[in-house]
Design a protein around this motif. Sequence first.
Motif, mmCIF file in Angstrom:
data_model
loop_
_atom_site.group_PDB
_atom_site.id
_atom_site.type_symbol
_atom_site.label_atom_id
_atom_site.label_comp_id
_atom_site.label_asym_id
_atom_site.label_seq_id
_atom_site.Cartn_x
_atom_site.Cartn_y
_atom_site.Cartn_z
ATOM 1 N N THR A 5 0.519 -1.104 0.059
ATOM 2 C CA THR A 5 0.034 -0.098 -0.032
ATOM 3 C C THR A 5 0.877 1.229 0.019
ATOM 4 O O THR A 5 0.730 2.028 -1.029
ATOM 5 C CB THR A 5 -0.938 -0.013 1.147
ATOM 6 N N THR A 6 1.682 1.377 1.030
ATOM 7 C CA THR A 6 2.067 2.487 1.199
ATOM 8 C C THR A 6 3.560 3.021 -0.133
ATOM 9 O O THR A 6 3.322 4.174 -0.445
ATOM 10 C CB THR A 6 3.199 2.698 2.369
ATOM 11 N N SER A 7 4.075 2.204 -0.476
ATOM 12 C CA SER A 7 4.935 2.491 -1.590
ATOM 13 C C SER A 7 4.387 3.008 -2.860
ATOM 14 O O SER A 7 4.570 4.067 -3.365
ATOM 15 C CB SER A 7 6.070 1.386 -1.774
ATOM 16 N N ASP A 8 3.231 2.184 -3.180
ATOM 17 C CA ASP A 8 2.561 3.005 -4.380
ATOM 18 C C ASP A 8 1.752 4.190 -3.947
ATOM 19 O O ASP A 8 1.890 5.032 -4.968
ATOM 20 C CB ASP A 8 1.446 1.861 -4.789
ATOM 21 N N THR A 12 2.697 8.053 -6.017
ATOM 22 C CA THR A 12 1.653 8.852 -6.458
ATOM 23 C C THR A 12 1.740 10.206 -5.762
ATOM 24 O O THR A 12 1.683 11.232 -6.536
ATOM 25 C CB THR A 12 0.132 8.196 -5.947
ATOM 26 N N ILE A 13 2.012 10.516 -4.494
ATOM 27 C CA ILE A 13 2.228 11.833 -3.949
ATOM 28 C C ILE A 13 3.458 12.375 -4.470
ATOM 29 O O ILE A 13 3.716 13.366 -4.898
ATOM 30 C CB ILE A 13 2.361 11.500 -2.359
ATOM 31 N N GLN A 14 4.492 11.522 -4.655
ATOM 32 C CA GLN A 14 5.925 12.142 -4.941
ATOM 33 C C GLN A 14 5.790 12.637 -6.561
ATOM 34 O O GLN A 14 6.208 13.688 -6.841
ATOM 35 C CB GLN A 14 6.853 11.201 -4.983
ATOM 36 N N SER A 15 4.829 11.916 -7.241
ATOM 37 C CA SER A 15 4.773 12.086 -8.670
ATOM 38 C C SER A 15 4.136 13.525 -8.709
ATOM 39 O O SER A 15 4.468 14.301 -9.564
ATOM 40 C CB SER A 15 4.000 11.065 -9.333
ATOM 41 N N PHE A 16 3.078 13.492 -7.933
ATOM 42 C CA PHE A 16 2.244 14.975 -8.020
ATOM 43 C C PHE A 16 3.070 16.137 -7.626
ATOM 44 O O PHE A 16 3.156 17.110 -8.202
ATOM 45 C CB PHE A 16 0.975 14.920 -7.243
ATOM 46 N N ALA A 17 3.980 15.819 -6.515
ATOM 47 C CA ALA A 17 4.811 16.969 -5.974
ATOM 48 C C ALA A 17 5.638 17.444 -6.999
ATOM 49 O O ALA A 17 6.048 18.445 -7.442
ATOM 50 C CB ALA A 17 5.540 16.405 -4.808
ATOM 51 N N TYR A 18 6.236 16.401 -7.784
ATOM 52 C CA TYR A 18 7.104 16.612 -9.062
ATOM 53 C C TYR A 18 6.780 17.480 -10.325
ATOM 54 O O TYR A 18 6.675 18.814 -10.580
ATOM 55 C CB TYR A 18 7.734 15.556 -9.605
ATOM 56 N N GLU A 84 -4.474 11.768 -0.097
ATOM 57 C CA GLU A 84 -5.435 12.896 -0.756
ATOM 58 C C GLU A 84 -5.156 14.314 0.042
ATOM 59 O O GLU A 84 -5.025 15.327 -0.624
ATOM 60 C CB GLU A 84 -6.849 12.563 -0.776
ATOM 61 N N GLU A 85 -4.962 14.124 1.236
ATOM 62 C CA GLU A 85 -4.683 15.294 2.151
ATOM 63 C C GLU A 85 -3.429 15.991 1.687
ATOM 64 O O GLU A 85 -3.055 17.171 1.608
ATOM 65 C CB GLU A 85 -4.686 15.096 3.651
ATOM 66 N N ALA A 86 -2.388 15.186 1.486
ATOM 67 C CA ALA A 86 -0.991 15.498 0.839
ATOM 68 C C ALA A 86 -1.048 16.080 -0.232
ATOM 69 O O ALA A 86 -0.543 17.227 -0.512
ATOM 70 C CB ALA A 86 -0.108 14.299 1.090
ATOM 71 N N ILE A 87 -1.901 15.738 -1.322
ATOM 72 C CA ILE A 87 -2.079 16.205 -2.618
ATOM 73 C C ILE A 87 -2.560 17.742 -2.333
ATOM 74 O O ILE A 87 -2.215 18.705 -2.900
ATOM 75 C CB ILE A 87 -2.901 15.393 -3.616
ATOM 76 N N SER A 88 -3.563 18.088 -1.563
ATOM 77 C CA SER A 88 -4.352 19.016 -1.140
ATOM 78 C C SER A 88 -3.371 20.121 -0.657
ATOM 79 O O SER A 88 -3.188 21.203 -1.065
ATOM 80 C CB SER A 88 -5.596 18.858 -0.310
ATOM 81 N N SER A 89 -2.361 19.547 0.276
ATOM 82 C CA SER A 89 -1.490 20.685 0.724
ATOM 83 C C SER A 89 -0.712 20.866 -0.302
ATOM 84 O O SER A 89 -0.135 22.147 -0.395
ATOM 85 C CB SER A 89 -0.903 19.711 1.816
ATOM 86 N N ILE A 90 -0.137 20.125 -1.135
ATOM 87 C CA ILE A 90 0.765 20.479 -2.307
ATOM 88 C C ILE A 90 0.075 21.534 -2.983
ATOM 89 O O ILE A 90 0.711 22.564 -3.463
ATOM 90 C CB ILE A 90 1.203 19.121 -2.982
#
Length: 101
Positions: A5-8, A12-18, A84-90
């Motif tokens: 779970t966590t690595s995928d 996804t979060i790292q990809s969005f941050a980039y 999803e919260e991390a994406i919103s924060s980014i």
Amino acid sequence: MTIQTTSDIDLTIQSFAYVARKLAEPSAPHERILDEAEKHRSALRLLQRDMIEQAEQGVRRQALTKEEFRKLHETVMQAVAQAEEAISSIVAQYTPQRLAA
């Protein structure tokens, strides 16, 4: 039965941050960042669905108990919600008001 779970989700979060960093350049409209955020949230929902389906198969094959499934389901739901919260924060980091400051 192991379900990754966590690595995928982290990828996804790292990809969005980039992508958000690249799109935050002055020439890129803020809407593109919002569009990319939605694409990455959609990817998270697909990961969530796939992980739950794998866990359900584990229960049917008796590789997981119902209690293990319940715990795994809860873990997946929490991990996706946090992502999803991390994406919103980014996204918030790259709002036009913050970029102007």
